[in-house]
Design an enzyme around this catalytic site. Structure first.
Site, short mmCIF file in Angstrom:
data_model
loop_
_atom_site.label_atom_id
_atom_site.label_comp_id
_atom_site.label_asym_id
_atom_site.label_seq_id
_atom_site.Cartn_x
_atom_site.Cartn_y
_atom_site.Cartn_z
N ASP A 275 -66.43 20.41 8.44
CA ASP A 275 -66.38 18.86 8.92
C ASP A 275 -67.67 18.16 8.51
OD1 ASP A 275 -65.06 16.53 9.71
OD2 ASP A 275 -64.32 17.62 11.70
N ASP B 237 -57.47 11.55 8.68
CA ASP B 237 -57.01 11.92 10.31
C ASP B 237 -55.62 11.17 10.28
OD1 ASP B 237 -59.19 13.64 10.59
OD2 ASP B 237 -60.12 12.26 12.10
C1 DGJ Z 1 -62.74 14.89 12.34
C2 DGJ Z 1 -61.57 15.81 11.37
O1 DGJ Z 1 -61.10 14.84 10.46
C3 DGJ Z 1 -60.18 16.09 12.18
O2 DGJ Z 1 -59.48 16.81 11.48
C4 DGJ Z 1 -61.13 17.15 13.57
O3 DGJ Z 1 -61.30 18.20 12.77
C5 DGJ Z 1 -62.06 16.48 13.93
N1 DGJ Z 1 -62.92 16.08 13.28
C6 DGJ Z 1 -62.60 17.53 15.30
O4 DGJ Z 1 -63.73 16.98 15.70
#
Ligand code: DGJ
Length: 792
Positions: free
Chosen positions: A476, A544
């Site tokens: 990430d 997300d």
């Molecule tokens: C952002 C990501 O897009 C989410 O899926 C998740 O992994 C969060 N970060 C976790 O902090």
């Protein structure tokens, strides 16, 4: 694939030709880019120069008609009469900004040309050919190398540039694009992809008028604001028809594309590293290489251009063990428990996920020491003792024993103030001494321009991956860059680009020796969805936002540029956490299956019927996984604003799945037509709806019209019925030849308020259907029996 005849070069793929020549003054004149020509010659293609244009500056008095400003070119300098945007801005060794690169030599190589610091497309010697053109400034000892690699199989030509300084004095690069292309006068539209967090990749289409249109990012990543990929198309182009040019960059940092139309109608396209805050000094014998750019052309509309990109990415961008491999159905912990869990919770969750048919269990954020909120912990990847008292190795072992693969989330490019890493090495963070830094998601960026920091990340992440049975990593990256400063840099104008080079270096060091690890990159969702990342991670978390109606725009937007095998798509719970929209489970799946499927909900709270549905969804997905991940994908326009359709067809045309999606329903809707393409016209197919269950509760009081007894729609009995019982929506079946089906299938009536029977489609708001096409035989057209229409 590449021929050279006199002064002209013809680069051709299976269906396209790219043609240019050297002018008498040594510039490269663009002659044609479009549908494949058998044997092009310049006469009818060249833009004529038979009149002098007013206000023009003539390049050389020897030719009163030779004006660079109205010549379609492959490259252009500054200060010699071309006043359009230049692909390069260089402070030359003599201190001026005037450059004039002219042809010196060329070579034709089989295969690709090696790059030293950036990832690039790969291809066997038999699959592609490279034209290397060397140019030199008329005055300075500055050499410009233009590389064109031709990938015939996918109708893609890649381009890149290298600047080499052989002058005694330095040259300072302020801008050096990966390519420049001048397209001939026509009415073009530009299609770009814009967004923000949870609304990535929204498509925008606009006419190209006179002036400059810019697609760019300044966040340090390719960004969710404007993706680097875009299209120029003739005005009348649609998904199925018309001429479309597609462009993208193999790069994960700040990008810039400028599309400029002049009064003469010529359209100049340049694309490369964003000149924003960029400055790079080239000392004697120094070389600077730009990222590789990719271009395609199709006269079969946007679907044609997208198809070329999909094939190209699957064959020439994605690499390693997971190339062309079916990806596992995963379960991700994030939306069900965020950072709040214990070992027992995880094990129970994994068991339930396994029971549903999931193959990979992914432990998202929150598993390491101090990580109970996003204020702490980044930088220290030691398991939290309370959450995982027996460590990560033990958890992985238990999960693998259940028959699942195990994966983890990490964010290696970042650090929190509240972390051991920051306490011991504050100098690893990107910030400027004496200036208060700005935070994003309470975190700082680690300085990947610094070799010591890179060594630290490569070492610690490698150790972590070897500490347990980890076969998947979600990498990430959750903030934009600010306070740009690299303590080891010669000049701060190098910061952004050196960061990207550093990132690629770290990823190479970690994953080259661990090719079995499936890497899925992510940047707050799709904040770094680009071809550079796809050289390392075969799939990317798209957003997300898992609301299926939003995903129609997000995944639909991505599908223009990237294959379904690269798009992470999950089914989550409803109402959705960001839109508070309630959608049927079937629609959540029907959208997510057009990608790499995952589930991101708490299985503990699923009803019996939901579990049954999910088991069937996963089973269906596994049966057709290759089709969903690697099939030929098309977007279909329907005649209605509230409906759209996607379709995948297998390479052998034996099977296909169409998704038909509704946003908000309308009263008394006109009949629906399911658009179909890509199947074999002469073959016979059976088409059937994947049965979809309808929750009883969606009907409220209406249920009393069909039940023998009257029940309270807000009462306990009703809720109980809803938990254990559901209705099935109408199933349609058709058998017909491909040619007939491709005229569109006239679907059963939707519910229009007055009448209901088992042949009525209960579409409602956000309803959707999957139609499975299976080839049953080859039918001779003279066989007169027409395809039947059986309503279930
Ligand atoms: C952002 C990501 O897009 C989410 O899926 C998740 O992994 C969060 N970060 C976790 O902090």
């Amino acid at each position: 694939m590449i021929t050279h005849d006199g002064d002209a070069f013809h680069l051709f793929t299976n269906h396209t030709s790219y043609y240019f020549r050297i002018t008498k003054f040594g510039h490269l004149e663009q002659l044609y880019y479009g549908k494949r020509l058998a044997a092009p010659s310049p006469e009818s293609l060249e833009l004529k120069r038979t009149a002098q244009v007013g206000s023009a500056v003539m390049y050389d008095e020897a030719d009163p008609y030779y004006c660079l400003d109205i010549l379609p070119l492959e490259w252009s300098g500054i200060g010699k009469g071309d006043f359009r945007q230049s692909p390069a801005e260089i402070k030359m060794p003599d201190g001026t900004f005037v450059s004039d690169f002219v042809f010196v030599s060329h070579e034709i190589l089989s295969g690709t040309s090696e790059m030293s610091s950036l990832p690039a497309a790969t291809g066997e010697k038999s699959e592609c050919m490279t034209l290397h053109i060397q140019m030199k400034d008329r005055m300075a000892d500055l050499f410009l190398h233009l590389y064109y690699t031709v990938f015939s199989d996918t109708d893609v030509i890649t381009r890149r540039t290298v600047l080499e300084n052989k002058d005694e004095k330095p040259a300072v690069i302020r801008k050096l694009m990966s390519f420049m292309l001048d397209l001939f006068p026509a009415e073009y539209t530009i299609t770009t992809f814009h967004g923000a967090w949870i609304k990535e990749m929204h498509r925008q289409c606009a006419p190209v008028g006179n002036g400059l249109y810019v697609v760019q990012s300044t966040t340090g990543t390719s960004s969710n604001r404007q993706n680097p990929g875009f299209f120029l198309a003739e005005k009348s182009a649609s998904e199925e028809y018309g001429k479309v040019y597609g462009f993208n960059l193999v790069y994960s940092g700040n990008h810039y594309s400028g599309i400029e139309r002049t009064h003469q109608g010529l359209v100049r396209v340049v694309s490369g590293i964003n000149p924003h805050c960029f400055e790079w000094t080239l000392e004697k014998d120094g070389k600077f290489e730009t990222p590789e750019a990719i271009m395609t052309f199709s006269d079969s509309g946007f679907n044609g251009a997208s198809g070329n990109f999909h094939d190209f990415i699957n064959r020439h961008i994605v690499r390693g063990d997971w190339k062309n491999m079916e990806r596992p159905v995963l379960f991700n912990t994030w939306e069900s428990c965020f950072m709040n869990f214990r070992r027992g919770t995880l094990l129970r969750m994994a068991r339930r996920a396994k029971d549903l048919g999931v193959e990979l269990f992914v432990l998202d954020d929150g598993w390491f020491a101090g990580r109970n909120s996003d204020h702490a912990g980044l930088g220290d990847y030691t398991p939290d003792k309370k959450k995982l008292p027996h460590g990560l190795g033990d958890l992985a072992k238990r999960i693998v024993k259940m028959g699942l693969r195990f994966g983890i989330w990490i964010e290696p490019e970042m650090v929190n103030y509240d972390s051991d890493l920051f306490r011991s090495h504050p100098e690893y963070a990107v910030r400027i001494t004496g200036r208060k830094e700005s935070l994003g998601r309470n975190q700082l960026v680690l300085d990947l321009t610094n070799p010591t920091v890179r060594d630290y990340i490569a070492g610690s992440v490698s150790d972590l991956l070897d500490s347990a049975e980890i076969s998947y990593v979600k990498w990430d990256m959750n903030r934009h860059m600010t306070d740009m400063f690299g303590s080891e840099l010669h000049g701060q104008g190098e910061f952004y680009h050196r960061y990207v080079i550093g990132l690629y270096d770290v990823m190479t060091r970690i994953f080259r020796g661990r090719p079995h690890v499936l890497l899925e990159t992510c940047s707050s969702g799709g904040n770094r969805f680009d071809l550079g990342m796809l050289c390392f991670s075969p799939q990317i978390w798209a957003s997300d936002n898992t609301d299926p109606i939003e995903r129609l725009s997000i995944q639909g937007g991505l599908s223009y540029l990237y294959p379904l095998s690269s798009i992470g798509a999950h089914v989550s719970s409803s109402p959705h956490q960001q839109t508070i929209r309630d959608t049927p489970l079937s629609t959540r799946f029907n959208v997510a299956c057009f990608g790499v499927l995952g589930y991101e909900l708490d299985p503990k709270y699923l009803t019996r019927t939901e579990k049954k549905d999910i088991r069937q969804q996963i089973k269906f997905y596994k049966e057709h996984r290759r089709l969903f991940q690697y099939g030929d994908f098309s977007r279909h326009e329907t005649s209605k604003g509230n409906k759209l359709s996607w379709q995948v067809v297998s390479a052998d045309q034996n099977s296909s799945v169409s998704g038909f999606f509704a946003s908000q329903g309308h009263a008394s809707e006109a009949p629906d037509l399911l658009p179909v393409s890509g199947i074999a016209p002469e073959q016979t197919y059976r088409v059937s709806t994947l049965p979809r269950r309808l929750n009883v509760k969606m009907f409220g009081l209406l249920i009393n019209h069909i039940l023998p007894i009257k029940i309270n729609p807000n009462g306990f009995i009703f809720r109980l019925i809803d938990r254990f019982y559901s209705l099935t929506d109408c199933v349609e079946e058709y058998t017909a030849n491909g040619d007939q089906l491709m005229q569109g299938i006239r679907l059963n009536n939707p519910f229009i308020g007055t009448y209901y029977n088992s042949r009525t489609r209960l579409v409602g708001d956000y309803g959707s259907y999957l139609y499975l096409f299976s080839r049953i035989s080859s039918r001779n057209p003279s066989d007169s029996k027409q395809g039947g229409h059986h309503e279930g």
